[in-house]
Design a protein around this motif. Structure first.
Motif, PDB file in Angstrom:
ATOM      1  N   LEU A 124     -24.743 -17.023  -5.598  1.00 52.84           N
ATOM      2  CA  LEU A 124     -24.316 -16.007  -5.889  1.00 52.84           C
ATOM      3  C   LEU A 124     -25.159 -15.715  -7.265  1.00 52.84           C
ATOM      4  O   LEU A 124     -24.956 -15.870  -7.414  1.00 52.84           O
ATOM      5  N   GLU A 125     -26.000 -14.751  -6.914  1.00 49.65           N
ATOM      6  CA  GLU A 125     -25.900 -13.817  -8.387  1.00 49.65           C
ATOM      7  C   GLU A 125     -24.949 -13.112  -8.751  1.00 49.65           C
ATOM      8  O   GLU A 125     -24.447 -12.596  -8.388  1.00 49.65           O
ATOM      9  N   LYS A 126     -25.269 -13.251 -10.477  1.00 52.85           N
ATOM     10  CA  LYS A 126     -24.433 -12.707 -10.772  1.00 52.85           C
ATOM     11  C   LYS A 126     -24.317 -11.087 -10.430  1.00 52.85           C
ATOM     12  O   LYS A 126     -25.624 -10.091 -10.305  1.00 52.85           O
ATOM     13  N   GLY A 127     -23.615 -10.367 -10.356  1.00 53.37           N
ATOM     14  CA  GLY A 127     -22.757  -8.907 -10.182  1.00 53.37           C
ATOM     15  C   GLY A 127     -22.725  -8.893  -8.161  1.00 53.37           C
ATOM     16  O   GLY A 127     -22.438  -7.718  -7.617  1.00 53.37           O
ATOM     17  N   GLU A 128     -22.700 -10.013  -7.460  1.00 49.99           N
ATOM     18  CA  GLU A 128     -23.317  -9.994  -5.836  1.00 49.99           C
ATOM     19  C   GLU A 128     -21.765  -9.950  -5.371  1.00 49.99           C
ATOM     20  O   GLU A 128     -21.450 -10.496  -5.867  1.00 49.99           O
ATOM     21  N   LEU A 173     -17.752 -18.180 -11.229  1.00 46.26           N
ATOM     22  CA  LEU A 173     -16.668 -17.696 -11.580  1.00 46.26           C
ATOM     23  C   LEU A 173     -16.743 -15.973 -10.479  1.00 46.26           C
ATOM     24  O   LEU A 173     -18.098 -15.298 -10.815  1.00 46.26           O
ATOM     25  N   LEU A 174     -16.461 -16.315 -10.071  1.00 45.77           N
ATOM     26  CA  LEU A 174     -15.618 -14.621  -8.958  1.00 45.77           C
ATOM     27  C   LEU A 174     -14.162 -14.047 -10.022  1.00 45.77           C
ATOM     28  O   LEU A 174     -14.021 -14.439 -10.407  1.00 45.77           O
ATOM     29  N   GLU A 195     -16.140 -10.084  -6.455  1.00 48.11           N
ATOM     30  CA  GLU A 195     -17.629 -10.570  -7.011  1.00 48.11           C
ATOM     31  C   GLU A 195     -18.204 -11.167  -8.021  1.00 48.11           C
ATOM     32  O   GLU A 195     -16.974 -11.529  -8.678  1.00 48.11           O
ATOM     33  N   ALA A 196     -19.204 -12.063  -7.831  1.00 52.24           N
ATOM     34  CA  ALA A 196     -19.449 -12.806  -8.961  1.00 52.24           C
ATOM     35  C   ALA A 196     -19.803 -12.337 -10.165  1.00 52.24           C
ATOM     36  O   ALA A 196     -20.604 -11.295 -10.529  1.00 52.24           O
ATOM     37  N   ILE A 197     -18.666 -12.581 -11.308  1.00 47.77           N
ATOM     38  CA  ILE A 197     -19.462 -12.673 -12.629  1.00 47.77           C
ATOM     39  C   ILE A 197     -20.833 -13.336 -13.096  1.00 47.77           C
ATOM     40  O   ILE A 197     -20.775 -12.499 -14.085  1.00 47.77           O
ATOM     41  N   GLU A 198     -21.315 -14.256 -13.297  1.00 45.26           N
ATOM     42  CA  GLU A 198     -22.087 -15.124 -13.252  1.00 45.26           C
ATOM     43  C   GLU A 198     -22.299 -15.431 -11.869  1.00 45.26           C
ATOM     44  O   GLU A 198     -22.295 -15.103 -10.459  1.00 45.26           O
ATOM     45  N   ASP A 199     -23.363 -16.018 -12.012  1.00 49.98           N
ATOM     46  CA  ASP A 199     -24.264 -16.839 -10.959  1.00 49.98           C
ATOM     47  C   ASP A 199     -23.987 -18.082 -10.568  1.00 49.98           C
ATOM     48  O   ASP A 199     -22.909 -18.823 -11.616  1.00 49.98           O
ATOM     49  N   SER A 200     -22.876 -17.517  -8.984  1.00 55.11           N
ATOM     50  CA  SER A 200     -22.238 -19.239  -8.848  1.00 55.11           C
ATOM     51  C   SER A 200     -22.658 -19.644  -7.095  1.00 55.11           C
ATOM     52  O   SER A 200     -23.495 -19.148  -6.186  1.00 55.11           O
TER      53      SER A 200
END
Length: 195
Positions: free
Chosen positions: A33-37, A56-57, A97-102
């Motif tokens: 996941l990208e940040k914000g996804e 981090l989600l 949602e992803a807060i960081e790339d995850s």
């Protein structure tokens, strides 16, 4: 050798051998996941759990005036998902949602069906995890209803010891139910204390 945090988690939580843990690989998928996804939208139906391998989600909702309310953070080795949607077939009541790339492992009930075949005491372990989750939610509600901002922040630091530098202050404040300005005051007040 364990090849992922999720396999380590399964082995630890469910008491499986490494061989049995590897048998479960066909019952979950990994996704970057990208940040914000956004993984889950409000009002969607979901049957998926998300385990955070890395990153981090957050789960959150919005009030009628557009204010964001953080329900949970999910750093590495945490599970997140909408249990009401998964088990009661209701529409989701929050976003994930992803807060960081995850990197997350995504799985559903078929994973647990297979896990129950491999784990002799699946029901007892599953109930223990559920009770722990309910106890955590009750504790969080109690804090939001009656604890001071300082007490809530100290509890946040204990629950999420490594997140205070990873999460924007506005999100922490939202999780605590206070303003960012109040959080800044609390942080200054307790800056010299160790937790």
């Amino acid at each position: 050798m364990m090849s992922s945090n999720f396999q380590w988690y399964i082995k630890k939580q469910w008491g499986l051998s490494e061989e049995d843990t590897l048998k479960l690989q066909n019952f979950y998928e990994k996704r970057s996941l990208e940040k914000g996804e956004v993984l889950l939208q409000i009002e969607e139906f979901s049957n998926e759990y998300y385990f955070v391998e890395s990153g981090l989600l957050k789960s959150y909702s919005y009030s009628s005036n557009g204010k964001e309310h953080i329900l949970q953070f999910a750093p590495e080795n945490w599970l997140i998902g909408d249990l009401g949607s998964i088990h009661l077939k209701e529409r989701s009541s929050f976003y994930v949602e992803a807060i960081e790339d995850s990197l997350v492992c995504i799985f559903n009930e078929s994973f647990f069906d297979e896990l129950s075949k491999l784990c002799a005491n699946f029901r007892e372990r599953n109930e223990a995890l559920l009770h722990k989750h309910v106890r955590h939610l009750n504790h969080r509600i109690n804090l939001l209803l009656g604890a001071s901002a300082e007490e809530r922040y100290v509890d946040f630091l204990k629950l999420y010891p490594n997140l205070s530098k990873r999460v924007p202050l506005r999100l922490i404040a939202s999780y605590l139910g206070i303003t960012p300005e109040s959080l800044s005051r609390v942080r200054k007040k307790i800056a010299h204390k160790e937790f």
